[in-house]
Design an enzyme around this catalytic site. Structure first.
Site, short mmCIF file in Angstrom:
data_model
loop_
_atom_site.label_atom_id
_atom_site.label_comp_id
_atom_site.label_asym_id
_atom_site.label_seq_id
_atom_site.Cartn_x
_atom_site.Cartn_y
_atom_site.Cartn_z
N CYS A 45 -2.90 -17.54 9.61
CA CYS A 45 -2.05 -16.26 9.12
C CYS A 45 -2.66 -15.01 9.08
CB CYS A 45 -1.06 -16.64 8.01
SG CYS A 45 -0.32 -18.31 8.05
C1 BEZ Z 1 -3.01 -21.20 8.66
O1 BEZ Z 1 -2.47 -20.19 8.65
O2 BEZ Z 1 -4.24 -21.06 8.94
C2 BEZ Z 1 -2.34 -22.40 8.50
C3 BEZ Z 1 -1.21 -22.64 7.69
C4 BEZ Z 1 -0.76 -23.73 7.25
C5 BEZ Z 1 -1.26 -24.82 8.08
C6 BEZ Z 1 -2.40 -24.83 8.83
C7 BEZ Z 1 -2.91 -23.53 9.19
#
Ligand code: BEZ
Length: 211
Positions: A45
């Protein structure tokens, strides 16, 4: 029920990092990209929001505003925005909705049973100035999205709203387009006076009309 193309995008009120908004009022006459991310302080994210901030001028060119949602709080979004600026080299320049009560996430069906927790999947909604849903994407949490593809589909939809064309595989702005099959050759002469190439009666290729 999941939103479908052509549905009216549900309106809502929400607190965001840029203050309290009424979604439809905030949208005004712009196109909107509303997208969800699973959680603040997560790696994928962080890269997605950094890239979205970097692409601000590209969204502006397309009369498109971006707004982001997750089930975290506005206070968390504000702290995390500092991390995004630090690690991605670009300050967040769009509102992030604090959806701790999941009102918006549930309205847009962004929380999927079986996905492990109560956070949102990676949903994208493209909404036009008439508040109609024009494109949806849903990615799993593990896969970061391709924002060049989101810009590409905005280009395609804005072009095909104005001309009797469709865009072929992997098309990008400026490349040749396809005359819609519902237009007869006779009518096509009026719309495409510079002509076209007929590969099959149903596959007629022409220059992008607004270039
Ligand atoms: C991420 O944004 O890295 C992420 C968020 C939730 C689960 C896996 C990755």
């Amino acid at each position: 029920m999941a939103l479908r193309l052509g549905d009216t995008a549900p309106d809502f009120e929400a607190d965001t990092t840029e203050g309290h908004i009424n979604f439809h009022e905030w949208s005004g006459d712009s196109w909107i990209v509303l997208f969800s991310h699973p959680a603040d302080f997560t790696p994928v994210c962080t890269t997605e929001l950094g890239e979205t901030a970097r692409l601000r001028a590209e969204f502006d060119k397309r009369n498109t505003k971006v707004i982001v949602v997750s089930v975290d709080s506005v206070d968390d979004h504000k702290v995390w925005s500092g991390d995004i600026q630090e690690t991605q080299g670009c300050a967040v320049n769009f509102p992030i909705i604090g959806d701790t009560d999941r009102k918006v996430s549930e309205l847009y069906d962004m929380i999927h049973p079986g996905e492990g927790d109560t956070s949102t999947v990676r949903s994208v909604f493209l909404i036009d100035p008439n508040k109609k849903v024009r494109m949806t994407l849903t990615y799993p949490k593990s896969a970061g999205r391709n924002f060049a593809e989101i810009l590409r589909v905005i280009d395609s939809i804005q072009l095909t709203d104005g001309y009797k064309v469709a865009t072929p595989v992997n098309w990008t702005d400026g490349e040749d387009v396809i005359i819609v099959p519902t237009l007869s050759d006779e009518d096509a002469k009026t719309h495409f006076p510079d002509g076209w190439t007929t590969l099959k009666p149903y596959l007629r290729v022409t220059k992008q009309p607004n270039k």
